[in-house]
Scaffold this motif. Structure first.
Motif, PDB file in Angstrom:
ATOM      1  N   VAL A   1       5.444  15.551 106.247  1.00  0.00           N
ATOM      2  CA  VAL A   1       4.708  14.668 105.334  1.00  0.00           C
ATOM      3  C   VAL A   1       5.255  13.245 105.335  1.00  0.00           C
ATOM      4  O   VAL A   1       4.884  12.434 104.495  1.00  0.00           O
ATOM      5  N   ALA A   2       6.123  12.925 106.279  1.00  0.00           N
ATOM      6  CA  ALA A   2       6.744  11.602 106.327  1.00  0.00           C
ATOM      7  C   ALA A   2       5.838  10.600 107.035  1.00  0.00           C
ATOM      8  O   ALA A   2       4.899  10.970 107.736  1.00  0.00           O
ATOM      9  N   SER A   3       6.144   9.332 106.835  1.00  0.00           N
ATOM     10  CA  SER A   3       5.422   8.270 107.536  1.00  0.00           C
ATOM     11  C   SER A   3       6.319   7.053 107.668  1.00  0.00           C
ATOM     12  O   SER A   3       7.281   6.887 106.926  1.00  0.00           O
ATOM     13  N   THR A   4       5.968   6.228 108.637  1.00  0.00           N
ATOM     14  CA  THR A   4       6.588   4.922 108.790  1.00  0.00           C
ATOM     15  C   THR A   4       5.522   3.909 108.414  1.00  0.00           C
ATOM     16  O   THR A   4       4.427   3.923 108.970  1.00  0.00           O
ATOM     17  N   VAL A   5       5.839   3.061 107.449  1.00  0.00           N
ATOM     18  CA  VAL A   5       4.902   2.054 106.970  1.00  0.00           C
ATOM     19  C   VAL A   5       5.376   0.694 107.466  1.00  0.00           C
ATOM     20  O   VAL A   5       6.536   0.329 107.289  1.00  0.00           O
ATOM     21  N   THR A   6       4.460  -0.026 108.095  1.00  0.00           N
ATOM     22  CA  THR A   6       4.767  -1.361 108.592  1.00  0.00           C
ATOM     23  C   THR A   6       4.148  -2.383 107.655  1.00  0.00           C
ATOM     24  O   THR A   6       2.966  -2.295 107.313  1.00  0.00           O
ATOM     25  N   LEU A   7       4.972  -3.327 107.235  1.00  0.00           N
ATOM     26  CA  LEU A   7       4.584  -4.385 106.303  1.00  0.00           C
ATOM     27  C   LEU A   7       4.971  -5.710 106.951  1.00  0.00           C
ATOM     28  O   LEU A   7       6.090  -6.168 106.800  1.00  0.00           O
ATOM     29  N   GLY A   8       4.064  -6.279 107.735  1.00  0.00           N
ATOM     30  CA  GLY A   8       4.408  -7.494 108.471  1.00  0.00           C
ATOM     31  C   GLY A   8       5.510  -7.196 109.456  1.00  0.00           C
ATOM     32  O   GLY A   8       5.412  -6.286 110.262  1.00  0.00           O
ATOM     33  N   LYS A   9       6.621  -7.932 109.360  1.00  0.00           N
ATOM     34  CA  LYS A   9       7.731  -7.714 110.289  1.00  0.00           C
ATOM     35  C   LYS A   9       8.699  -6.634 109.803  1.00  0.00           C
ATOM     36  O   LYS A   9       9.693  -6.356 110.458  1.00  0.00           O
TER      37      LYS A   9
ATOM     38  N   GLU B   1      10.535   3.707 105.726  1.00  0.00           N
ATOM     39  CA  GLU B   1      10.276   5.129 105.890  1.00  0.00           C
ATOM     40  C   GLU B   1       9.885   5.709 104.540  1.00  0.00           C
ATOM     41  O   GLU B   1      10.383   5.293 103.497  1.00  0.00           O
ATOM     42  N   VAL B   2       8.988   6.667 104.581  1.00  0.00           N
ATOM     43  CA  VAL B   2       8.517   7.341 103.374  1.00  0.00           C
ATOM     44  C   VAL B   2       8.566   8.841 103.642  1.00  0.00           C
ATOM     45  O   VAL B   2       8.199   9.291 104.726  1.00  0.00           O
ATOM     46  N   ASP B   3       9.030   9.607 102.686  1.00  0.00           N
ATOM     47  CA  ASP B   3       9.076  11.062 102.818  1.00  0.00           C
ATOM     48  C   ASP B   3       8.905  11.657 101.429  1.00  0.00           C
ATOM     49  O   ASP B   3       8.696  10.933 100.451  1.00  0.00           O
ATOM     50  N   GLU B   4       8.972  12.930 101.348  1.00  0.00           N
ATOM     51  CA  GLU B   4       8.888  13.657 100.077  1.00  0.00           C
ATOM     52  C   GLU B   4      10.100  14.572  99.959  1.00  0.00           C
ATOM     53  O   GLU B   4      10.711  14.935 100.968  1.00  0.00           O
ATOM     54  N   PRO B   5      10.425  14.979  98.743  1.00  0.00           N
ATOM     55  CA  PRO B   5      11.495  15.972  98.588  1.00  0.00           C
ATOM     56  C   PRO B   5      11.009  17.336  99.101  1.00  0.00           C
ATOM     57  O   PRO B   5       9.798  17.545  99.268  1.00  0.00           O
TER      58      PRO B   5
ATOM     59  N   ALA C   1      12.635   7.580 100.324  1.00  0.00           N
ATOM     60  CA  ALA C   1      11.944   7.585  99.030  1.00  0.00           C
ATOM     61  C   ALA C   1      10.499   8.040  99.231  1.00  0.00           C
ATOM     62  O   ALA C   1       9.933   7.899 100.314  1.00  0.00           O
ATOM     63  N   ASN C   2       9.919   8.600  98.163  1.00  0.00           N
ATOM     64  CA  ASN C   2       8.526   9.041  98.270  1.00  0.00           C
ATOM     65  C   ASN C   2       7.589   7.939  97.758  1.00  0.00           C
ATOM     66  O   ASN C   2       8.039   6.935  97.208  1.00  0.00           O
TER      67      ASN C   2
ATOM     68  N   ALA D   1       0.346   2.504 108.341  1.00  0.00           N
ATOM     69  CA  ALA D   1       1.234   3.665 108.291  1.00  0.00           C
ATOM     70  C   ALA D   1       0.929   4.608 109.442  1.00  0.00           C
ATOM     71  O   ALA D   1      -0.219   4.728 109.872  1.00  0.00           O
ATOM     72  N   ARG D   2       1.962   5.283 109.923  1.00  0.00           N
ATOM     73  CA  ARG D   2       1.810   6.304 110.956  1.00  0.00           C
ATOM     74  C   ARG D   2       2.595   7.538 110.503  1.00  0.00           C
ATOM     75  O   ARG D   2       3.783   7.446 110.184  1.00  0.00           O
TER      76      ARG D   2
END
Length: 175
Positions: free
Chosen positions: A41-49, A53-57, A67-68, A35-36
């Motif tokens: 408070v957001a991040s980009t999560v890499t799962l293989g290929k 995106e992840v964020d919070e309300p 989605a959080n 994750a970066r």
């Protein structure tokens, strides 16, 4: 489920059984994620290929652009349930024409914010409803549920303590 997908599951189950019986090391799989952080408070999560995106309300400091993390947990749980229902229906010979599932979890933010250390930071309870459609009697679907509850990896992560070892690496201008 189509005949082709059933025969595919049957071949996956058989091939895996054969590979593991020949060498138990074939049973061990490693999954990875990275994750970066970006924005508040957001991040980009890499799962293989893949990447998600992840964020919070806004109430938790985010822009609600994705989605959080706890919503992704619910998604992981539900998708793992669906996969596990499909595999175990095939193994047990239980016909399932359709599967749908929904989940909700109760989270008290006092734990996350540190307002009350006696309050758990994660979900206090998660409720899952799985709807199965097919010709089998209810007893067969309850038998299937028992097998799924015993073998679903994400459910297992929730029900059983999993050791997590965290290392903090630092990079400063001095290095």
């Amino acid at each position: 489920m189509t005949t082709a997908s059933v025969s595919h599951l049957t071949s996956v189950i058989g091939a895996t059984r054969d590979a593991v019986s020949q060498d138990s090391a074939n049973a061990h799989v490693v999954f990875r994620a990275s994750a970066r952080a970006h924005d508040a408070v957001a991040s980009t999560v890499t799962l293989g290929k893949y990447s998600v995106e992840v964020d919070e309300p806004p109430a938790l400091g985010g822009d609600n652009s994705a989605a959080n993390p706890v919503e992704y947990y619910l998604a992981s749980l539900l998708s793992c349930q669906v996969v596990t229902y499909r595999f175990w229906a095939e193994k047990l010979g239980v016909r399932v024409d359709d599967i749908s599932a929904r989940a909700e979890g109760d989270l008290d933010v006092r734990g996350f914010f540190g307002f009350d250390d006696a309050v758990r930071a994660g979900f206090g309870e998660v409720r899952v409803v799985v709807t199965l459609t097919g010709p089998e009697p209810r007893e067969r679907y309850l038998e299937l549920q028992e097998a799924v509850d015993a073998h679903c990896p994400v459910l297992d992560l929730t029900r059983n303590q999993t050791p997590v070892h965290t290392v903090v690496e630092t990079r400063t201008g001095d290095n």
